[in-house]
Design a protein around this motif. Structure first.
Motif, PDB file in Angstrom:
ATOM      1  N   HIS A 118       0.843  -1.187   0.000  1.00  0.00           N
ATOM      2  CA  HIS A 118       0.000   0.000   0.000  1.00  0.00           C
ATOM      3  C   HIS A 118       0.882   1.242   0.000  1.00  0.00           C
ATOM      4  O   HIS A 118       1.850   1.316   0.768  1.00  0.00           O
ATOM      5  N   PRO A 119       0.576   2.228  -0.838  1.00  0.00           N
ATOM      6  CA  PRO A 119       1.414   3.434  -0.917  1.00  0.00           C
ATOM      7  C   PRO A 119       1.566   4.175   0.409  1.00  0.00           C
ATOM      8  O   PRO A 119       2.557   4.869   0.614  1.00  0.00           O
ATOM      9  N   ASP A 120       0.613   4.030   1.335  1.00  0.00           N
ATOM     10  CA  ASP A 120       0.712   4.708   2.630  1.00  0.00           C
ATOM     11  C   ASP A 120       1.602   3.967   3.631  1.00  0.00           C
ATOM     12  O   ASP A 120       1.857   4.475   4.717  1.00  0.00           O
ATOM     13  N   ASN A 121       2.069   2.779   3.264  1.00  0.00           N
ATOM     14  CA  ASN A 121       2.901   1.991   4.166  1.00  0.00           C
ATOM     15  C   ASN A 121       4.349   2.481   4.066  1.00  0.00           C
ATOM     16  O   ASN A 121       5.160   1.956   3.312  1.00  0.00           O
ATOM     17  N   LYS A 122       4.665   3.504   4.848  1.00  0.00           N
ATOM     18  CA  LYS A 122       5.979   4.152   4.772  1.00  0.00           C
ATOM     19  C   LYS A 122       7.113   3.224   5.209  1.00  0.00           C
ATOM     20  O   LYS A 122       8.209   3.273   4.672  1.00  0.00           O
ATOM     21  N   GLY A 123       6.839   2.366   6.187  1.00  0.00           N
ATOM     22  CA  GLY A 123       7.861   1.408   6.628  1.00  0.00           C
ATOM     23  C   GLY A 123       8.257   0.461   5.511  1.00  0.00           C
ATOM     24  O   GLY A 123       9.441   0.192   5.307  1.00  0.00           O
ATOM     25  N   ALA A 124       7.265  -0.045   4.781  1.00  0.00           N
ATOM     26  CA  ALA A 124       7.546  -0.935   3.654  1.00  0.00           C
ATOM     27  C   ALA A 124       8.331  -0.195   2.585  1.00  0.00           C
ATOM     28  O   ALA A 124       9.284  -0.730   2.016  1.00  0.00           O
ATOM     29  N   HIS A 125       7.950   1.039   2.337  1.00  0.00           N
ATOM     30  CA  HIS A 125       8.650   1.840   1.324  1.00  0.00           C
ATOM     31  C   HIS A 125      10.133   1.974   1.679  1.00  0.00           C
ATOM     32  O   HIS A 125      11.005   1.755   0.830  1.00  0.00           O
ATOM     33  N   ARG A 126      10.434   2.322   2.917  1.00  0.00           N
ATOM     34  CA  ARG A 126      11.838   2.471   3.339  1.00  0.00           C
ATOM     35  C   ARG A 126      12.588   1.152   3.232  1.00  0.00           C
ATOM     36  O   ARG A 126      13.727   1.114   2.760  1.00  0.00           O
ATOM     37  N   HIS A 136       8.603   1.579 -10.695  1.00  0.00           N
ATOM     38  CA  HIS A 136       8.510   1.951 -12.116  1.00  0.00           C
ATOM     39  C   HIS A 136       7.100   2.401 -12.476  1.00  0.00           C
ATOM     40  O   HIS A 136       6.749   2.475 -13.650  1.00  0.00           O
ATOM     41  N   GLY A 137       6.259   2.637 -11.450  1.00  0.00           N
ATOM     42  CA  GLY A 137       4.908   3.122 -11.692  1.00  0.00           C
ATOM     43  C   GLY A 137       3.860   2.037 -11.852  1.00  0.00           C
ATOM     44  O   GLY A 137       2.712   2.337 -12.163  1.00  0.00           O
ATOM     45  N   GLU A 138       4.224   0.780 -11.647  1.00  0.00           N
ATOM     46  CA  GLU A 138       3.250  -0.314 -11.769  1.00  0.00           C
ATOM     47  C   GLU A 138       2.303  -0.302 -10.579  1.00  0.00           C
ATOM     48  O   GLU A 138       2.725  -0.143  -9.442  1.00  0.00           O
ATOM     49  N   ARG A 139       1.009  -0.487 -10.843  1.00  0.00           N
ATOM     50  CA  ARG A 139       0.001  -0.529  -9.794  1.00  0.00           C
ATOM     51  C   ARG A 139      -0.902  -1.737 -10.021  1.00  0.00           C
ATOM     52  O   ARG A 139      -1.265  -2.038 -11.155  1.00  0.00           O
ATOM     53  N   PHE A 140      -1.251  -2.409  -8.939  1.00  0.00           N
ATOM     54  CA  PHE A 140      -2.149  -3.553  -8.979  1.00  0.00           C
ATOM     55  C   PHE A 140      -3.204  -3.323  -7.902  1.00  0.00           C
ATOM     56  O   PHE A 140      -2.919  -3.459  -6.715  1.00  0.00           O
ATOM     57  N   GLY A 141      -4.386  -2.909  -8.331  1.00  0.00           N
ATOM     58  CA  GLY A 141      -5.429  -2.562  -7.375  1.00  0.00           C
ATOM     59  C   GLY A 141      -4.967  -1.389  -6.533  1.00  0.00           C
ATOM     60  O   GLY A 141      -4.500  -0.379  -7.058  1.00  0.00           O
ATOM     61  N   ARG A 142      -5.047  -1.532  -5.227  1.00  0.00           N
ATOM     62  CA  ARG A 142      -4.645  -0.442  -4.340  1.00  0.00           C
ATOM     63  C   ARG A 142      -3.166  -0.472  -3.987  1.00  0.00           C
ATOM     64  O   ARG A 142      -2.690   0.332  -3.195  1.00  0.00           O
ATOM     65  N   MET A 144       1.031  -0.535  -4.915  1.00  0.00           N
ATOM     66  CA  MET A 144       2.104  -0.219  -5.854  1.00  0.00           C
ATOM     67  C   MET A 144       3.038  -1.432  -5.880  1.00  0.00           C
ATOM     68  O   MET A 144       3.139  -2.178  -4.909  1.00  0.00           O
ATOM     69  N   ALA A 145       3.675  -1.654  -7.000  1.00  0.00           N
ATOM     70  CA  ALA A 145       4.593  -2.773  -7.142  1.00  0.00           C
ATOM     71  C   ALA A 145       5.996  -2.233  -7.406  1.00  0.00           C
ATOM     72  O   ALA A 145       6.185  -1.422  -8.313  1.00  0.00           O
ATOM     73  N   VAL A 146       6.949  -2.683  -6.574  1.00  0.00           N
ATOM     74  CA  VAL A 146       8.333  -2.274  -6.759  1.00  0.00           C
ATOM     75  C   VAL A 146       9.149  -3.483  -7.185  1.00  0.00           C
ATOM     76  O   VAL A 146       8.832  -4.618  -6.815  1.00  0.00           O
TER      77      VAL A 146
END
Length: 153
Positions: A118-126, A136-142, A144-146
């Motif tokens: 989920h884009p709001d999951n800042k811990g996962a992002h870090r 790369h901008g890929e999204r699957f439902g709600r 984001m895919a990195v």
């Protein structure tokens, strides 16, 4: 001693599955992840999913699960990574993710790994950014895919 030396991943089995089901994320993380019980049940029906317990100092501290076959984006997907709220903030998630990537490389000869969150999951992002996963901008439902490209040694 380095945190990495205290972390290991072990396939979910008869001895650790219940402990995995008892793990909990922090309250503000609940909306971002399925329960481990649901994930373990899912792995029994989708047999390409590989669930693992994350151990820290010989205690079950987390859970992760990935797919053993390529899916969307011609990649192997990470389905879950969680660390129990009592073990968070110690680097266990990063060490376990590095072990998971190594396991995927050795077992399935992967060249691309994708994780959705989920884009709001800042811990996962870090976490994923620190391990070289790129958005790369890929999204699957709600979610984001990195993507992490795996290069042969």
């Amino acid at each position: 001693m380095l945190i990495k030396n205290k972390v290991k991943i072990v396939e979910v089995n008869a001895e650790n599955w219940y402990e995995c089901c008892q793990l909990e994320v922090a309250p503000d993380q609940l909306e971002f992840i399925e329960s481990n019980a649901v994930s373990i049940a899912q792995s029994k029906f989708e047999t390409t999913l590989k669930p693992y317990a994350i151990y820290f100092e010989n205690k079950v501290a987390g859970f992760l699960m990935f797919n053993s076959t390529p899916e969307e984006l011609d990649a192997y997907w990470v389905y879950r990574i969680m660390v129990d709220k009592g073990f968070q903030g110690k680097g266990i998630g990063k060490a376990a993710t590095e072990l998971m990537i190594l396991e995927m490389k050795e077992s399935f000869d992967v060249d691309r790994i994708v994780v959705g969150y989920h884009p709001d999951n800042k811990g996962a992002h870090r976490l994923y950014a620190s391990l070289g996963f790129v958005d790369h901008g890929e999204r699957f439902g709600r979610e984001m895919a990195v993507v992490k490209e795996i290069h042969p040694n």
